[in-house]
Every structure is written in structure tokens, then in C-alpha cells.
Design an enzyme around this catalytic site. Structure first.
Site, mmCIF file in Angstrom:
data_model
loop_
_atom_site.group_PDB
_atom_site.id
_atom_site.type_symbol
_atom_site.label_atom_id
_atom_site.label_comp_id
_atom_site.label_asym_id
_atom_site.label_seq_id
_atom_site.Cartn_x
_atom_site.Cartn_y
_atom_site.Cartn_z
ATOM 1 N N ALA A 199 11.165 -0.357 -6.589
ATOM 2 C CA ALA A 199 11.744 -1.112 -5.476
ATOM 3 C C ALA A 199 13.182 -1.471 -5.854
ATOM 4 C CB ALA A 199 10.921 -2.370 -5.234
ATOM 5 N N GLY A 226 7.481 0.417 -7.720
ATOM 6 C CA GLY A 226 7.208 1.032 -6.428
ATOM 7 C C GLY A 226 7.226 2.555 -6.486
ATOM 8 N N GLU A 279 3.852 3.372 -7.573
ATOM 9 C CA GLU A 279 2.941 3.119 -6.450
ATOM 10 C C GLU A 279 2.979 4.261 -5.435
ATOM 11 O OE1 GLU A 279 4.561 -0.787 -6.060
ATOM 12 O OE2 GLU A 279 2.597 -1.731 -6.370
ATOM 13 N N GLU A 331 7.004 -4.431 -13.409
ATOM 14 C CA GLU A 331 7.371 -5.623 -12.627
ATOM 15 C C GLU A 331 7.281 -6.918 -13.426
ATOM 16 O OE1 GLU A 331 5.321 -3.202 -11.636
ATOM 17 O OE2 GLU A 331 5.669 -2.692 -9.540
#
Ligand code: COA
Length: 256
Positions: free
Chosen positions: A64, A109, A112, A132
Site C-alpha cells: 500500500a 498489500g 495480499e 506492516e
């Protein structure tokens, strides 16, 4: 095609979606996420196999967008989480098979995104991790749920608690990726896999994907019951008749 993604489709319906922010190692900002969601919806009807990858030779997706996240309030973070989940869910529910070609960093992300794909193939130089924790947050686009289902509970806890960055060979040992390739062979190999899938009987392939997905999403009884209905529902399709006739006539099948 937008500034942050590019989409190509072959005549046979192999779609390659490439995230193209190489200057930010393909980190996922709002525009990129929205472009991915739009592209998945656009290509879905004609796609027989989907490849997801990152532009450049260093990174799949470095996560992200940390610059965007730094000053988010809780409501803004909630909206970003919803957008991320929307993309991961769309990818996970994409009817055709999906392959992540992990050509470098896959963090947060980015990891993910790969977890929402059916198959993960990594280049030898790939590095993966749920990093994270060292940003003071947790995986927020499905990682806490999809990673344990793939690699097991304790491995997932260790990856998420420690935030370790693991190499492609370790990811293969964990069952996080199914193959590790020399970087220069990754694209050809993944394209060949997708081509093979594109010539399989599509109705059966989609039923197979839906049934296998249920194995981790519902009870055994409900999954077995779905399998029976999906299996019998395939009888009478052109591809079932062609596949069985081809076997009995000792020839290659030509599916729709
Ligand atoms: N969000 C926003 N920008 C990112 C990013 C991310 N997740 N990852 C990398 N970038 C940007 C960097 O800020 C830098 O931008 P700049 O050139 O404008 O300063 C550019 O991408 C290149 O990254 P840089 O860190 O300079 O490259 P590097 O080779 O030294 O390190 C990484 C590469 C991937 C190891 C490092 O960038 C990194 O650890 N990124 C964050 C990974 C992460 O924690 N992701 C999870 C987020 S939830």
C-alpha cells in the site's frame, strides 16, 4: 490502460494486468486500486486466464502507498481498507484462473494481491513479506485471513508478528508460492501456463475454481454438496460431450 496499470489481452483471452508505477516500486495508491477494480470488471467476460504482475524488474508491488497512508484519519483509513478489500475480493472471485507473476518485491498489500490469486509463481529475486507491523499497523486487505489459510496458522503468525522479508525459496518452502523461476524465464513460463488454461473447458474450469474456493470458505457438508451439484451440472455441456467423445475416439479435444 491508465497511468498506473496496463492491460493486454491475447486472441485466446489471456489477460495480463501490469501495475505500472515503477518509480514507486508499483505501490498501490487509490488511483491504482481503482484502476485495477475497473480493469477486472472490464476484462472479466472475455478473459480465460488472468496474469497479474508489476512493471520493471525490481518489484511486483511494494505494498500500500505509505506516503498516502501516513496522515490518514480512522474514517479515511476505513475507506482505504474498503477499497483494498474490494479489489482483493474482486480478484479472489474473478471467475477465470488467476496467476501472480511475482517479479520482485511483494510486501504488504502487494503480498495480499498475490494471496487473492489462484497460483503464485515467483522470480528468484522476489522478496515477500507482511511488513506492516514495522509501520505500526497490521495487514488490512485480507492478509490476516488469507495467509493462515495458505501457509498455516503459526507460519502466518510469525510472518505477520515479525514482519520478516523472506526470499522466494523460503516462500516456496512455506507453500506461499508454488514455483520459483529465474527472473528472465518468469514471463514466458507464466504465459505458457495461462495459454494452457485458456484452452481448457471454461465452464468446468470456473466450476472447479468455485468448488475449490469453497473448501476454505464453508463447512465440509456445504462444500461437498456444492461439488455434487456443480459436477452433475456440467453434463450436457458442449465441453463435456467433446471431452468424453475425444477420449473415446482417441483424439485431442477441441473445447469451446
Ligand atoms: N509506498 C509508497 N512509496 C513506496 C513504497 C510504498 N509501499 N515502497 C517504495 N516506495 C517508494 C520510495 O518511497 C521511493 O520513492 P522516492 O524515490 O520518491 O523516494 C521509491 O519507491 C523507491 O523505493 P526505495 O525505498 O528508495 O528503494 P530501495 O531499493 O531502497 O528499497 C524497498 C526498496 C521495497 C525494500 C523499500 O522501498 C521498502 O521497504 N518499501 C516499503 C515496503 C513496505 O513496508 N510495504 C508495506 C506497505 S503496507
Amino acid at each position: 490502460m491508465t497511468d498506473s496499470i496496463s492491460v493486454e489481452m491475447t486472441d485466446r483471452g489471456v489477460t495480463t494486468l501490469t501495475i505500472t508505477r515503477p518509480e514507486k516500486l508499483n505501490a498501490l495508491n487509490v488511483e491504482t486500486l481503482e484502476s485495477i477494480a475497473d480493469a477486472l470488471a472490464d476484462v472479466e467476460p472475455d478473459t480465460r486466464a488472468l496474469i497479474l504482475t508489476g512493471a520493471g524488474d525490481r518489484s511486483f508491488v511494494a505494498g500500500a502507498d505509505i506516503s498516502y497512508m501516513q496522515d490518514l484519519s480512522t474514517p479515511e483509513a476505513q475507506a482505504y481498507a474498503e477499497l483494498g478489500h474490494h479489489v482483493m475480493d474482486a480478484l479472489s472471485a474473478f471467475p477465470a484462473p488467476t496467476i501472480a507473476a511475482i517479479n520482485g518485491y511483494a510486501f504488504g498489500g502487494g503480498l495480499e494481491l498475490t494471496l487473492a490469486c489462484d497460483i503464485r509463481i515467483a522470480a528468484e529475486n522476489a522478496i515477500l513479506g507482511h511488513t506492516e507491523i514495522d509501520l505500526g499497523i497490521i495487514p488490512g486487505w485480507g492478509g490476516t485471513q488469507r495467509l493462515p489459510r495458505l501457509v498455516g496458522d503459526e507460519r502466518a503468525r510469525r510472518m505477520i508478528f515479525f514482519g520478516d522479508r523472506i526470499d522466494a525459496e523460503t516462500a516456496a518452502e512455506y507453500g506461499l508460492v508454488s514455483e520459483v523461476m529465474p527472473a528472465e524465464e518468469l514471463t514466458t513460463h507464466v504465459n505458457e501456463m495461462a495459454d494452457v488454461l485458456a484452452f481448457k473447458p471454461q465452464v468446468a474450469l470456473r466450476a472447479a475454481k468455485e468448488a475449490v474456493s469453497l473448501a476454505t470458505e464453508t463447512t465440509l457438508d456445504a462444500g461437498l454438496s456444492f461439488e455434487q451439484r456443480a459436477w452433475s451440472g456440467l453434463f450436457g455441456t458442449d465441453d463435456q460431450q467433446e471431452g468424453m467423445a475425444a477420449f473415446l475416439e482417441d483424439r485431442d479435444p477441441a473445447f469451446e
